[in-house]
Design a protein around this motif. Sequence first.
Motif, PDB file in Angstrom:
ATOM      1  N   THR A  83       0.830  -1.207   0.000  1.00 13.74           N
ATOM      2  CA  THR A  83       0.000   0.000   0.000  1.00 13.74           C
ATOM      3  C   THR A  83       0.862   1.254   0.000  1.00 13.74           C
ATOM      4  N   SER A  84       1.991   1.194  -0.693  1.00  6.95           N
ATOM      5  CA  SER A  84       2.924   2.332  -0.753  1.00  6.95           C
ATOM      6  C   SER A  84       3.385   2.746   0.635  1.00  6.95           C
ATOM      7  N   GLY A  85       3.411   1.805   1.555  1.00  6.34           N
ATOM      8  CA  GLY A  85       3.872   2.091   2.907  1.00  6.34           C
ATOM      9  C   GLY A  85       2.875   2.857   3.739  1.00  6.34           C
ATOM     10  N   ALA A 199     -13.214   6.347   7.271  1.00  2.35           N
ATOM     11  CA  ALA A 199     -12.483   7.039   6.204  1.00  2.35           C
ATOM     12  C   ALA A 199     -10.999   7.103   6.510  1.00  2.35           C
ATOM     13  N   ILE A 200     -10.649   7.348   7.774  1.00  6.53           N
ATOM     14  CA  ILE A 200      -9.233   7.415   8.142  1.00  6.53           C
ATOM     15  C   ILE A 200      -8.557   6.062   7.937  1.00  6.53           C
ATOM     16  N   LEU A 201      -9.313   4.980   8.068  1.00  9.83           N
ATOM     17  CA  LEU A 201      -8.766   3.651   7.826  1.00  9.83           C
ATOM     18  C   LEU A 201      -8.690   3.317   6.334  1.00  9.83           C
ATOM     19  N   THR A 202      -9.089   4.266   5.492  1.00 12.65           N
ATOM     20  CA  THR A 202      -9.204   3.981   4.061  1.00 12.65           C
ATOM     21  C   THR A 202      -8.171   4.702   3.212  1.00 12.65           C
ATOM     22  N   ALA A 203      -7.962   6.001   3.448  1.00 11.55           N
ATOM     23  CA  ALA A 203      -6.994   6.739   2.624  1.00 11.55           C
ATOM     24  C   ALA A 203      -6.598   8.027   3.329  1.00 11.55           C
TER      25      ALA A 203
END
Length: 991
Positions: A83-85, A199-203
């Motif tokens: 996930t790009s870190g 949302a914070i757990l998403t992106a």
Amino acid sequence: MKNHVSGHTNPSAPLSLKNRLMEMGKRSWFTAFLLAIVIALVYSTTFSSPIFVNHDESVLHLPLLSHAGNIPTLFTSDFLLFTSGQYRPLSYVLLALARTYISPDNLLFWHLWLLGFHIVNIWLIFAIARHFAAKLPAAAAAAFFGLHPLATVLVNDINQFYMILCLTLCLASLKTYLVFSRKSGRILYAASLIFYFLAILTARPALTFILFLLVYEGLYEKTPLKRLLFRLLPFALILALLYPLWGMASPHPLHYKYVAMHEQSFWHGLFSVVGATQEYAGGLFLTRGIPAVLHEIVEQIYNGKNVKFLLWAAVDLSALAIGLWAALRKRWFALGILFLFIGMIPYATVYFNRVLDYVSWTYLYFPAAGLALCFAGIFAWLAEHPWSYLKIGGQAAAAAIVIFFGIRTVQLNFYTRIPINYWTHIYELNHDSQTAMHQSGKVYLAQGQLPWALHHFFAPMATNPKEACIVMARAYCDQGEFLASAIHLRFGSAQETSGIVLEGSSEAAADLLLNAGALDHAEENLGKILMVDPFNVFAMNRLAQVWFFKGFVNEAHRMLERVRAISPADPSAALIEGEFRQIEKQWRENPNPAPIAPPSQDWLNYALTQERSPALRRQIIELGQRADPNDAIIQLEAMIAHLENEEYAEAAKMADVVARCLYSYGYALGAACRAKALAGETDKAIAIGHRAISIASQEPLAWESLAIAYAQKSAENGQTQRFMEDIDKHPSAASQFYSRLGMQKLRTGKKQEAAVLLEKAVKAEPKNLDALQSLGLALYDIGQATRAAEVLQQAVALKPDEAENHARLGRSYIKLNKPNEGVAELRTAIKLDPKKADYHYDLGMVLSSQNRQEESMQEFRRSIELAPNAAAAHFKLANALYFANRFDEAASEYRKTIELESGFGYAHFNLGAVLQRQEKYGEAIREYEEEIRYYPKFAEPFNRIALIYCNQKDYAKAKETIERAERSSLQLDPKVRQELQKIAPASETPE
């Protein structure tokens, strides 16, 4: 209507939540349904396109997303590798749930999946705009967002689902918060908090969403401070609770390679992103440039004084200021402007967004939603304007914009239907696009069109063919062309030493070594992969094969069980199991199967270390003659093989092809420059070399080759003078050039000239480590040990963990008669690199000079262990043993020295001395004679032989030995004549 548009609170009694939701549904369902139908029609052309759904790098192929049982792992730091870190597990959880039942090959489902969430976002945009305006402006906002061509970048790409879902959750949080702020209700407020948490757990954009709520409450609604804090504190607590997962949780650098901050500017990411406003604005407002690869287009800006940065920074700040001012004036279109900017904050600099594509159309999905709200706000304002022509003009303009967006979206979706059409379009947008050429090459390769694939992979604009080489390494391996595969693997795996980036080259290497029969080395590469990525089922499958062929059958089957636990439907595991059953059946029928034939040692050395034996160099040259001429990498390696064979004319002929095909690849141009220079084509070499350093200023081979070319010209040559004058204006480049030219002079034995050039290199760039090291060596060789020590001290200070610096400094101290300091530096070198035989040898030498023979013997023995064929180490060990009166051991070591190098200076002589001490006079004489054969002008063996004969009373042989020495004009020890006279017969005694 005025109150409704301005956002004032409705004074009527609050309705129940159920009634409110029913009322909202009745007002919007029909509009949402119509929009959904239109959007579905616009995107319908892509429903069968695999380009960004079922491609090689699709997240749907991640083993951890293959079924719901892996969901707990998605919340751990192990999953950050994919996930790009960044910590964003929720979207992948939903994909894992869906993948439990849906295959990645079901293109229609996954396209509808992405489109469905996009439609939800469209409806939420409509609902939020409806909070401030009438239906028509709200519908315009939804249509603006839904049909914006930017969405094609995400809605057609399953890897961008996390961004689509994050916007869904942020808009859902905003919508429920807006309804709460108007009509209150704990359930609505709790729902907003829950959406925000998810949302914070998403992106990443969700991290700054709280700023939008702060602006809305503080500026737009002018909420009293106490109420504002009370409302936003829970959001802040959620952010504080989860931010450490974003800010601190990251893969270890050994497992993941981050984009490094540019050494010239800590803020270069911010400067470049702000400078990219031109491209962003062109895409958002004019749909220009979509879907070109932005990080290949955007200018890199390293200085805050850059005009482009300052211009667009002023534009951005002005737009932001207008948004803040309009929010204070209660113009709700301002909220769209602020949503646009706040959504971009997490991507403003590589300090927070350390990925290669730190500028991307993907990041504009949130700003596009803000722009849609701004569009609706302006549309609503025009609709209320008393001037009818403004009202009609605004409606016409809005309709034209939406229609224009729809047409562009249809056009982009049409390109997406066929992969080669899509990448051709990308190339048309940017003729220097490395991504477009690489992806086109992959498409042609999959279609079996090898010449076209090679033409795109190694086009003249290709600056770094690493990824293409990995692809071709695997393709050639599948064809059984192992040498061609190894050549591409050499260029594809260069300079990568850690991180998940290793997986591609290590997978290709493992495949090649396994197919070639080098099982142990294949196992080593597979181990590297699993060390980095413990969930890599490719490596597990291949490791199972290796173990099976090595006879560890049970372990192989257990490894396949591990694969099925991670990815139950993995097709490779099923194929391998079938292969195992077939082989086991053959084993039962034939208990003595033929062993696996290992590859030749020459090929294996090349595949592992790039060492080219003479025989292999000839094979590479022959491969270059029969390979597809479009394969510029094989042609490059064939040219290098010619250079190593010192076939400079042949290499120079190939250099023209290499320089033309790999026109933007610095290493290839550097090699071509060297070929031309060594063939005597100096002017062509210089032209190619200048091109090489212009595109790859840090490529050592380019500077070294250019130095070889200029070394062939006289210092008074006009071209040389002009180049020197030009390069002196650029210290970094000057240091590189003088350093390489000095090293070239050093290699050709011109040590004094080398020292002068290297001094210039160090003066231009005091931190040029290569120049410091080479200067120290040159000064040492020309006898300037004091200055050499000073220079090498600088090298040690610059890089104290490099063993060679300490070793060279130690040698300088020894030459300055500072043996203790020399010993200390050599011991440090050994500590840093204990497997370097030379360091132990040098330490043994200085210890021996201090009569510390036992310690010196230990070092010489360690040197021999590391380099058994080093004759000098055996010789020095023999000397130490001799001085310790251990004559048998000394004789053995002298004989090993002679065996390794029969003419080694003093070896026969010293062995003769040992044998003489052991009274083995005949053997001693033979060794002395061997020394004379190799070194006829060395007088001491004659002395020793004559004295032995004198002691044996053999006057004739003693006299003959002395006469031989005199005929060679050698001056013998007077004692020899005296001893000869003592044994002379009476007839020979003078009266």
